[in-house]
Design a protein around this motif. Structure first.
Motif, short mmCIF file in Angstrom:
data_model
loop_
_atom_site.label_atom_id
_atom_site.label_comp_id
_atom_site.label_asym_id
_atom_site.label_seq_id
_atom_site.Cartn_x
_atom_site.Cartn_y
_atom_site.Cartn_z
N ARG A 117 34.42 -2.59 -16.92
CA ARG A 117 33.04 -2.19 -17.21
C ARG A 117 32.15 -3.43 -17.19
O ARG A 117 32.41 -4.40 -17.89
CB ARG A 117 32.94 -1.52 -18.57
N LEU A 118 31.10 -3.34 -16.40
CA LEU A 118 30.15 -4.43 -16.22
C LEU A 118 28.77 -3.98 -16.67
O LEU A 118 28.34 -2.87 -16.33
CB LEU A 118 30.11 -4.82 -14.75
N TYR A 119 28.09 -4.82 -17.44
CA TYR A 119 26.72 -4.54 -17.86
C TYR A 119 25.82 -5.61 -17.28
O TYR A 119 26.04 -6.80 -17.49
CB TYR A 119 26.60 -4.53 -19.38
N PHE A 120 24.78 -5.20 -16.55
CA PHE A 120 23.81 -6.11 -15.96
C PHE A 120 22.47 -5.88 -16.64
O PHE A 120 21.89 -4.80 -16.53
CB PHE A 120 23.69 -5.86 -14.45
N ALA A 121 21.97 -6.88 -17.36
CA ALA A 121 20.76 -6.70 -18.15
C ALA A 121 19.48 -6.85 -17.33
O ALA A 121 18.45 -6.29 -17.70
CB ALA A 121 20.73 -7.71 -19.29
N GLY A 122 19.51 -7.58 -16.24
CA GLY A 122 18.27 -7.89 -15.54
C GLY A 122 17.41 -8.79 -16.41
O GLY A 122 17.91 -9.49 -17.27
N ASP A 123 16.09 -8.78 -16.20
CA ASP A 123 15.18 -9.52 -17.07
C ASP A 123 14.92 -8.68 -18.30
O ASP A 123 14.54 -7.51 -18.19
CB ASP A 123 13.85 -9.78 -16.37
N THR A 124 15.11 -9.25 -19.47
CA THR A 124 14.85 -8.50 -20.70
C THR A 124 14.68 -9.44 -21.88
O THR A 124 15.26 -10.52 -21.91
CB THR A 124 15.99 -7.51 -21.01
N GLY A 125 13.88 -9.01 -22.82
CA GLY A 125 13.83 -9.67 -24.12
C GLY A 125 14.94 -9.07 -24.97
O GLY A 125 15.58 -8.08 -24.59
N ALA A 150 27.02 1.07 -28.26
CA ALA A 150 27.58 2.28 -28.89
C ALA A 150 27.78 3.39 -27.87
O ALA A 150 28.75 4.14 -27.93
CB ALA A 150 26.66 2.75 -30.02
N ARG A 151 26.86 3.50 -26.94
CA ARG A 151 26.93 4.57 -25.94
C ARG A 151 27.99 4.29 -24.87
O ARG A 151 28.62 5.20 -24.35
CB ARG A 151 25.58 4.76 -25.27
N TYR A 152 28.18 3.00 -24.56
CA TYR A 152 29.13 2.60 -23.51
C TYR A 152 30.10 1.55 -24.06
O TYR A 152 30.00 0.37 -23.72
CB TYR A 152 28.38 2.04 -22.29
N PRO A 153 31.04 1.96 -24.88
CA PRO A 153 31.97 0.98 -25.48
C PRO A 153 32.92 0.40 -24.44
O PRO A 153 33.15 0.99 -23.39
CB PRO A 153 32.72 1.81 -26.52
N GLY A 154 33.45 -0.77 -24.77
CA GLY A 154 34.47 -1.37 -23.91
C GLY A 154 33.91 -2.14 -22.73
O GLY A 154 34.57 -2.23 -21.69
N ILE A 155 32.74 -2.73 -22.87
CA ILE A 155 32.17 -3.52 -21.78
C ILE A 155 33.01 -4.78 -21.62
O ILE A 155 33.22 -5.52 -22.58
CB ILE A 155 30.69 -3.86 -22.05
N ASP A 156 33.48 -5.02 -20.41
CA ASP A 156 34.32 -6.18 -20.14
C ASP A 156 33.50 -7.45 -19.86
O ASP A 156 33.92 -8.54 -20.23
CB ASP A 156 35.24 -5.90 -18.95
#
Length: 121
Positions: A11-19, A29-35
């Protein structure tokens, strides 16, 4: 996100530009287990102007914690001079924040500009 349903097992999470904000805990909480979380660490000074759109290095480490991500790859730093902080400061600060958070050093993927790494099962 790459999910097990697609057969990759990571599982990959890409934030982009964000504060930084409460949404990181909600996403975790919605997507547990982010690698691996790719989180921005640059273009944050001055804070009064950029805090809504760019996390600073310490906030990025907190976002990684909030997401429950096992690893973090800092991004959006050192390529262009876009703000007032020194160009290499984000990398130094994220390393310090990571250590202060008690995270394992090998789980901070602070790759050189243009670097690559494989997220394997």
């Amino acid at each position: 996100m790459i999910s097990d349903q697609q057969g990759y097992g990571q599982r990959l999470y890409f934030a982009g530009d964000t504060g930084y904000g409460h949404w990181f805990k909600e996403i975790g909480a919605r997507y547990p287990g982010i690698d691996l979380a790719l989180l921005p660490i640059g273009a944050y000074e001055p804070r009064w102007w950029l805090s809504d759109v760019h996390a600073d290095p310490e906030e990025a480490v907190q976002a990684c914690e909030d997401l429950g991500a096992a690893r973090m790859a800092p991004m959006h730093w050192g390529t262009f001079v876009l703000s007032a902080e020194p160009v290499l400061e984000p990398l130094t600060r994220v390393r310090t924040a990571w250590q202060k958070a008690g995270r394992l050093r090998e789980r901070l993927w602070d790759l050189p500009i243009g670097g690559s790494r494989v997220l394997s099962v």
